[in-house]
Scaffold this active site. Sequence first.
Site, PDB file in Angstrom:
ATOM      1  N   TYR A 202      65.751  -6.965  51.361  1.00 26.09           N
ATOM      2  CA  TYR A 202      64.514  -7.692  51.614  1.00 26.09           C
ATOM      3  C   TYR A 202      64.712  -8.844  52.588  1.00 26.09           C
ATOM      4  CZ  TYR A 202      61.755  -5.170  48.243  1.00 26.09           C
ATOM      5  OH  TYR A 202      61.056  -4.192  47.602  1.00 26.09           O
TER       6      TYR A 202
ATOM      7  N   TYR B  28      54.824  -3.248  40.390  1.00 23.71           N
ATOM      8  CA  TYR B  28      56.091  -2.994  41.077  1.00 23.71           C
ATOM      9  C   TYR B  28      57.023  -2.263  40.115  1.00 23.71           C
ATOM     10  CZ  TYR B  28      60.523  -3.398  43.442  1.00 23.71           C
ATOM     11  OH  TYR B  28      61.718  -3.084  44.045  1.00 23.71           O
TER      12      TYR B  28
ATOM     13  N   ASP C 198      57.134  -0.016  31.416  1.00 22.15           N
ATOM     14  CA  ASP C 198      58.226  -0.509  32.253  1.00 22.15           C
ATOM     15  C   ASP C 198      58.596  -1.928  31.818  1.00 22.15           C
ATOM     16  OD1 ASP C 198      59.888  -1.497  34.188  1.00 22.15           O
ATOM     17  OD2 ASP C 198      58.693  -0.806  35.897  1.00 22.15           O
TER      18      ASP C 198
ATOM     19  N   LYS D 168      67.683  -4.712  34.508  1.00 19.59           N
ATOM     20  CA  LYS D 168      67.825  -6.173  34.651  1.00 19.59           C
ATOM     21  C   LYS D 168      68.583  -6.870  33.509  1.00 19.59           C
ATOM     22  CE  LYS D 168      64.496  -6.965  38.196  1.00 19.59           C
ATOM     23  NZ  LYS D 168      63.275  -6.232  38.469  1.00 19.59           N
TER      24      LYS D 168
HETATM   25  C1  LIG Z   1      62.951  -5.006  39.364  1.00 17.90           C
HETATM   26  C2  LIG Z   1      62.020  -4.034  38.733  1.00 17.90           C
HETATM   27  C3  LIG Z   1      62.217  -2.645  38.865  1.00 17.90           C
HETATM   28  C4  LIG Z   1      63.300  -2.073  39.729  1.00 17.90           C
HETATM   29  O1  LIG Z   1      64.566  -2.392  39.256  1.00 17.90           O
HETATM   30  P1  LIG Z   1      65.824  -2.326  40.268  1.00 17.90           P
HETATM   31  O2  LIG Z   1      67.001  -2.476  39.358  1.00 17.90           O
HETATM   32  O3  LIG Z   1      65.668  -3.486  41.199  1.00 17.90           O
HETATM   33  O4  LIG Z   1      65.775  -1.019  40.954  1.00 17.90           O
HETATM   34  C5  LIG Z   1      61.370  -1.808  38.181  1.00 17.90           C
HETATM   35  N1  LIG Z   1      60.368  -2.290  37.427  1.00 17.90           N
HETATM   36  C6  LIG Z   1      60.148  -3.607  37.278  1.00 17.90           C
HETATM   37  C7  LIG Z   1      59.046  -4.072  36.404  1.00 17.90           C
HETATM   38  C8  LIG Z   1      60.952  -4.530  37.946  1.00 17.90           C
HETATM   39  O5  LIG Z   1      60.703  -5.836  37.843  1.00 17.90           O
END
Ligand SMILES: *Cc1c(COP(=O)(O)O)cnc(C)c1O
Length: 428
Positions: free
Chosen positions: A20, A146, A238, A267
């Site tokens: 980015y 996202y 998610d 994460k």
């Molecule tokens: C960061 C994020 C992703 C993608 O995760 P990466 O490990 O960066 O590929 C997917 N969903 C959400 C809600 C996120 O914040």
Amino acid sequence: MVDAQQDWIARDHAVNWHPYTQMKTATVIPIVKGEGAYVYDADGKRYIDAVSSWWVTLHGHAHPYIAERVSKQLYQLEQVIFAGFTHPPAIALSERLLQLLPSRQAKAFYSDNGSTAVEVALKMAVQYAYNLGQPKNKILAFRNGYHGDTFGAMSVSARGRWTAPFHDLLFETIFIDVPNQDNIEALKHIVDQHQQQLACFLYEPLVQGAGGMLMHEASYLSSLMAHCRACNVLLIQDEVFVGFGRTGTLFAANQLAEQPDMMCFSKGLTGGTMPLGLTTCTQKIYDVFYHDEKSRALFHGHSFTANPLACTAALASLDLLLLESTQQNIQKISQLHHEFVATVREHRQVRQVRSCGTILAIEWEIGQESSYFSDLQQRLYVFFLEHGILLRPLGNTVYLVPPYSISEEDLRYIYACIIEALKEFQST
Ligand SMILES: *Cc1c(COP(=O)(O)O)cnc(C)c1O
């Protein structure tokens, strides 16, 4: 004499391409050490990591307990193929996590990051319908969402300048607004209209992270989820960002009346120490793939699926997360954020301020003077760095996602700097 910091910067610029980042105008800061809520650059300057290094660090940097556990595992078993083989860390992690999840999640499927965790869930949902002999290939998702940067995850995320070069290659997704009192019935109607083609509804629960830390109410989301369930639309939650305490509860799911069919994690899963992705699903999903016929299986995998070191880091992080003291820190941060929201709500430079658990977001009022504020993001970023704080605003939104180990003193210092910034960067 060569300045160490300048030397790292020059060598980095010669070989590395950062995420980015427009490399022509970018600057990077070489970080050589992390400890607790702090990272240190090559000159010894200290920064408070107020965004948990892209929302991953839960217990502070270089945590000795996680380091020790991973180090031991490194001498025991560092990696083994996860097709046809298994290992204790993956077994123990799935057992513990599935028990903690407040839903009927029964099986764990590992990958390496958040995007792949989402890809796996999407493939599960689409193949679920395919295996049942009733193919469905449309996905329902929120606007401003996202879910990652791979092609599938991009297709179900908000489209913008970043995704423009790829638009012709992205599959079509049905986007809806987040639910509220006024639109909930209209949203349910959209689900009704498309239910024959909808394989699943994919959503970030309670907080849309990269979209700008946008927040919505649990009750309307629960209501929309219930409606999808009644329409046979699978629910993919998610929790890549919000999982593991971010929203004040262990998972966002703890605040919802309805539970999903699949969940995605990454994460904070390893406490932010190692890459690991996880997709969980209910027995109902799993059973549709469980068959004598080989082609019914989920043909997806990554070389490092369920890496033992990453699973061990996740187990260690869970130990720390479940400590009474960590839970108290989460509540304390949530409480302090809440009080700060009340303090700055009426500030003339604040368009909107909101918090959800340990997540705080302040939207700058930019009025009509968009030219003056076109570089606000960069100016705020530099302002906070100069004050020894690592914050990365999303447009005109400054947000805080601190490690749970941050001290009250550091948190109050960050709030004070935000108030100073509100005075310094005025639109009127
Ligand atoms: C960061 C994020 C992703 C993608 O995760 P990466 O490990 O960066 O590929 C997917 N969903 C959400 C809600 C996120 O914040």
